[in-house]
Every structure is written in structure tokens, then in C-alpha cells.
Design an enzyme around this catalytic site. Sequence first.
Site, PDB file in Angstrom:
ATOM      1  N   CYS A 137       5.330  63.951 -53.214  1.00 53.58           N
ATOM      2  CA  CYS A 137       4.820  65.199 -52.504  1.00 53.58           C
ATOM      3  C   CYS A 137       3.682  65.847 -53.215  1.00 53.58           C
ATOM      4  CB  CYS A 137       6.003  66.283 -52.406  1.00 53.58           C
ATOM      5  SG  CYS A 137       5.633  67.659 -51.714  1.00 53.58           S
ATOM      6  N   CYS A 140       3.665  69.770 -53.608  1.00 55.68           N
ATOM      7  CA  CYS A 140       4.545  70.208 -54.281  1.00 55.68           C
ATOM      8  C   CYS A 140       3.890  69.979 -55.702  1.00 55.68           C
ATOM      9  CB  CYS A 140       5.930  69.626 -54.498  1.00 55.68           C
ATOM     10  SG  CYS A 140       6.647  69.371 -52.552  1.00 55.68           S
ATOM     11  N   ASP A 141       3.386  68.844 -56.059  1.00 58.46           N
ATOM     12  CA  ASP A 141       3.020  68.711 -57.381  1.00 58.46           C
ATOM     13  C   ASP A 141       1.629  68.260 -57.548  1.00 58.46           C
ATOM     14  OD1 ASP A 141       5.466  68.754 -58.073  1.00 58.46           O
ATOM     15  OD2 ASP A 141       6.018  66.794 -57.427  1.00 58.46           O
TER      16      ASP A 141
HETATM   17  C1  LIG Z   1      10.491  65.058 -56.050  1.00 62.36           C
HETATM   18  C2  LIG Z   1      10.516  65.963 -54.993  1.00 62.36           C
HETATM   19  C3  LIG Z   1       9.746  67.028 -55.555  1.00 62.36           C
HETATM   20  C4  LIG Z   1       9.590  68.203 -54.587  1.00 62.36           C
HETATM   21  N1  LIG Z   1       9.042  69.364 -55.157  1.00 62.36           N
HETATM   22  C5  LIG Z   1       9.181  70.649 -54.353  1.00 62.36           C
HETATM   23  C6  LIG Z   1       8.331  71.588 -55.030  1.00 62.36           C
HETATM   24  O1  LIG Z   1       7.868  71.607 -55.774  1.00 62.36           O
HETATM   25  N2  LIG Z   1       8.135  72.742 -53.892  1.00 62.36           N
HETATM   26  C7  LIG Z   1       8.716  72.539 -52.642  1.00 62.36           C
HETATM   27  O2  LIG Z   1       8.748  73.583 -52.049  1.00 62.36           O
HETATM   28  N3  LIG Z   1       9.463  71.619 -52.171  1.00 62.36           N
HETATM   29  C8  LIG Z   1       9.536  70.437 -52.873  1.00 62.36           C
HETATM   30  N4  LIG Z   1      10.154  69.313 -52.537  1.00 62.36           N
HETATM   31  C9  LIG Z   1      10.456  69.222 -51.143  1.00 62.36           C
HETATM   32  C10 LIG Z   1      11.975  69.840 -51.159  1.00 62.36           C
HETATM   33  O3  LIG Z   1      12.501  69.421 -52.017  1.00 62.36           O
HETATM   34  C11 LIG Z   1      12.444  69.743 -49.439  1.00 62.36           C
HETATM   35  O4  LIG Z   1      11.569  70.365 -48.690  1.00 62.36           O
HETATM   36  C12 LIG Z   1      13.711  70.750 -49.519  1.00 62.36           C
HETATM   37  O5  LIG Z   1      14.939  70.349 -50.606  1.00 62.36           O
HETATM   38  C13 LIG Z   1      14.195  70.308 -48.113  1.00 62.36           C
HETATM   39  O6  LIG Z   1      15.533  71.157 -47.853  1.00 62.36           O
HETATM   40  P1  LIG Z   1      16.566  70.704 -47.150  1.00 62.36           P
HETATM   41  O7  LIG Z   1      17.577  71.987 -47.325  1.00 62.36           O
HETATM   42  O8  LIG Z   1      16.162  70.582 -45.594  1.00 62.36           O
HETATM   43  O9  LIG Z   1      17.167  69.521 -47.590  1.00 62.36           O
HETATM   44  P2  LIG Z   1      17.312  68.583 -49.055  1.00 62.36           P
HETATM   45  O10 LIG Z   1      17.098  69.243 -49.927  1.00 62.36           O
HETATM   46  O11 LIG Z   1      17.080  67.233 -48.539  1.00 62.36           O
HETATM   47  O12 LIG Z   1      18.957  68.686 -48.934  1.00 62.36           O
HETATM   48  C14 LIG Z   1      19.933  67.925 -47.932  1.00 62.36           C
HETATM   49  C15 LIG Z   1      21.385  68.213 -48.274  1.00 62.36           C
HETATM   50  O13 LIG Z   1      22.195  67.644 -47.002  1.00 62.36           O
HETATM   51  C16 LIG Z   1      23.182  67.071 -47.853  1.00 62.36           C
HETATM   52  N5  LIG Z   1      23.730  65.969 -46.841  1.00 62.36           N
HETATM   53  C17 LIG Z   1      22.975  64.869 -46.297  1.00 62.36           C
HETATM   54  N6  LIG Z   1      23.773  64.276 -45.550  1.00 62.36           N
HETATM   55  C18 LIG Z   1      25.109  64.878 -45.551  1.00 62.36           C
HETATM   56  C19 LIG Z   1      26.110  64.577 -44.892  1.00 62.36           C
HETATM   57  N7  LIG Z   1      26.328  63.528 -44.004  1.00 62.36           N
HETATM   58  N8  LIG Z   1      27.256  65.415 -45.161  1.00 62.36           N
HETATM   59  C20 LIG Z   1      27.123  66.519 -45.804  1.00 62.36           C
HETATM   60  N9  LIG Z   1      25.954  66.868 -46.569  1.00 62.36           N
HETATM   61  C21 LIG Z   1      24.978  65.928 -46.342  1.00 62.36           C
HETATM   62  C22 LIG Z   1      22.755  66.452 -49.212  1.00 62.36           C
HETATM   63  O14 LIG Z   1      23.853  66.461 -49.899  1.00 62.36           O
HETATM   64  C23 LIG Z   1      21.969  67.564 -49.633  1.00 62.36           C
HETATM   65  O15 LIG Z   1      22.579  68.571 -50.075  1.00 62.36           O
HETATM   66  C24 LIG Z   1      10.241  68.274 -53.132  1.00 62.36           C
HETATM   67  C25 LIG Z   1      10.859  66.928 -52.746  1.00 62.36           C
HETATM   68  C26 LIG Z   1      10.960  66.081 -53.813  1.00 62.36           C
HETATM   69  C27 LIG Z   1      11.822  64.619 -53.194  1.00 62.36           C
END
Ligand SMILES: Cc1cc2nc3c(=O)[nH]c(=O)nc-3n(C[C@H](O)[C@H](O)[C@H](O)COP(=O)(O)OP(=O)(O)OC[C@H]3O[C@@H](n4cnc5c(N)ncnc54)[C@H](O)[C@@H]3O)c2cc1C
Length: 313
Positions: A137, A140-141
Site C-alpha cells: 500500500c 499507507c507506507d
Molecule cells: C500491510 C498493510 C498495511 C496497511 N497500512 C495501512 C495504513 O497505514 N493506514 C491505513 O489507513 N490503511 C492501511 N492499510 C489498509 C487497511 O488495513 C484496510 O483498508 C482496512 O483494514 C480495511 O478494513 P476492513 O474492516 O474493511 O477489513 P479488514 O481489515 O480486511 O478486515 C476484514 C475482517 O473480516 C474478517 N473476515 C473475513 N472473512 C470472514 C468470514 N467469512 N467470517 C467472519 N469474518 C471474516 C477477517 O477475519 C477480518 O477480521 C494497510 C493494509 C495492509 C495489508
Amino acid sequence: MEATERVHCLIIGSGPAGYTAAIYAARANLKPVLYQGIQPGGQLTITTEVENYPGYPDGVQGPQMMVDFEKQAARMGADIRYGIATKVDFSSLPHKVWIDDEKLIEADSVIISTGASAKWLGLESEQRLNGYGVSACAVCDGFFFRGKEVAIVGAGDTACEEAIYLSKLCTTVHMLIRKDAMRASKIMQDRVLKAPNIRVYWNTETLEILGDQKVHAVKVKNNQSGEVAEIPIQGFFVAIGHQPNSDIFKGMIEMDEAGYIKTIPGTSKTNLEGVFAAGDVQDKHYRQAVTAAGSGCMAALDAERYLSAKGIV
Ligand SMILES: Cc1cc2nc3c(=O)[nH]c(=O)nc-3n(C[C@H](O)[C@H](O)[C@H](O)COP(=O)(O)OP(=O)(O)OC[C@H]3O[C@@H](n4cnc5c(N)ncnc54)[C@H](O)[C@@H]3O)c2cc1C
């Protein structure tokens, strides 16, 4: 016989979207039940420093931030549970969601916040140095690599966007492309090719990211000439795509061709009554913790209004 439970508001997923939905839903007295899935805390649990989430002036470690989210949701009264949603049936009300193939939840409203997963190259060094110079990302980084040299792998529109973003922060961006052409739109390709500090390497594959505690170079091979080279860099960005975690919903709910759940613009509403979607599972553009959290808030408010209009709460 399988155990069945009836809930007003079921939240699937425990990233920023799911926990924020849980905070709002709990405070609206929807008594939300949240299943965390295979990655409690979501994507931020695999990163190190997060500097762009408001409210943490000194930055915060990703895993700690998600512990804070969980604590806040629990303090508001959300029922947070281990478990994976393994099957759904949204064909009639109440909606049905099976947890771990055993427990059946009947839910008056469902918030899908299952996130997305970045695609990786599959190299051992990429895993080992993830968060220590390797990232998926740029937004992000990228900031951590101001004034430094970085490489980026990918050939689509997102890779071009990220390369351009990085070119404004870094001295040189080495863009590694496996084929002799990009998949990106012509306009994005032109922007990349015109950027004075983006150097494109065609027919180039990543063999290994080099570094012990942090990245110091990438070893690449030209798949036409066979020539192997090391490019000194401090950051390595993978931009080969994301996969929304939406497989279990296929055939049940409207999605785009890549599997992102479609929501009605400006809302979290899907094409199904009582089913809402938030976070990266419905957002291929922004993919940030703060946007995921914002859409989690929207989903809880939409669910509350829906349940209230139906006279359920
Ligand atoms: C390496 C990395 C670094 C990042 N750094 C940043 C940063 O510095 N700043 C920033 O703003 N964003 C950052 N991001 C992006 C950010 O992490 C995502 O945009 C954010 O986490 C998305 O949130 P979300 O709640 O949509 O899903 P996610 O964080 O993807 O969480 C999804 C959740 O759904 C659950 N899940 C999936 N399938 C199922 C199922 N079938 N049953 C039950 N639960 C399920 C998983 O267990 C998880 O808990 C980064 C991403 C990565 C990969």
C-alpha cells in the site's frame, strides 16, 4: 441438531469497518453480535506503524490500534466472538448465516465487513520483510520512504497510480513489469512513462527481496535476456491486485466482476433488504482504515434506520 440464535444485527468481520459498525450499533442498542473471522483485527494486524489514522498523533502499531478498536466496541456492549461465517442464505427474512459450519444465526440485519486481501508474489523474503520495507500500500507506507529509492511490482492501473504517488515522495521509483507491456489504461501508462523519476523495467521478474532486518535491494531477472541484476532500494511495493473476501456471498448478493460487493452510492445498502456492506469488501478505490471505519459507521446507521422502520427495534 444445529444450534440456532436470533439476533437483530450481525456483523461479519473485525477490521476497522466491523468494529466501527459494532460501536455504533451497540450505542444504538441493536445488541450487535460480531464474528471476528480468521484474522481478528483484520489487515492492520500484519503491519507495523500506522501514521495516518487520526487521533494517534505519534502513530500507532497496527495490531495495537486494532486492540483499541476491539476494546472500544466491547466497552459499548458489542458481543464479540471468535468464528468464521461459512455459509449464508439471504433468500428470505430473517437472513441466515452459519458460523463454523455448525451454528446458525438468524439475523434481522447483516453487516458484511469481511475486507480484502492484498495479493502477494509468494516469495519468502516478501513475507519476512513485510512491514520492514515491504508493503502492499503506497498511500499507507510511501511516506516512510521520502527521499529514498523504491521498487514497485505491477502493471495495472493501481500499480501506475501507486508508482505516480511514490514518485512524488521518493527519489527514484523502479517499476518492475513482467511482460513487455502494461495492462493499465493508456492515460495511466503515459503518466508513468512521462514521470522523470519512474524507471520502467520491462520483462523483469523479482527473484528475491534482499535484506536482513530491512530491505536494501531487490534481485531481478530479465526473462528475455536471462540477465540478473540487483537494484539498491529501501522500499518494495507490491501492487498486483487485491482480492475481496466475498466468496461465501457469491450468487447471493450483487457484486462486480472482481467480487467487490456493490452498494448504492452514498449508502452501505446492497441490493438486498437488511444486508449492508462496509470497508474494503465494497471499496476498491480508497482501501484505508479511516474510510473503512467511516463506512462501518454508515452501515450501522443504515441498519438502525432499517430495523427501526420495520418496527424491530
Ligand atoms: C500491510 C498493510 C498495511 C496497511 N497500512 C495501512 C495504513 O497505514 N493506514 C491505513 O489507513 N490503511 C492501511 N492499510 C489498509 C487497511 O488495513 C484496510 O483498508 C482496512 O483494514 C480495511 O478494513 P476492513 O474492516 O474493511 O477489513 P479488514 O481489515 O480486511 O478486515 C476484514 C475482517 O473480516 C474478517 N473476515 C473475513 N472473512 C470472514 C468470514 N467469512 N467470517 C467472519 N469474518 C471474516 C477477517 O477475519 C477480518 O477480521 C494497510 C493494509 C495492509 C495489508
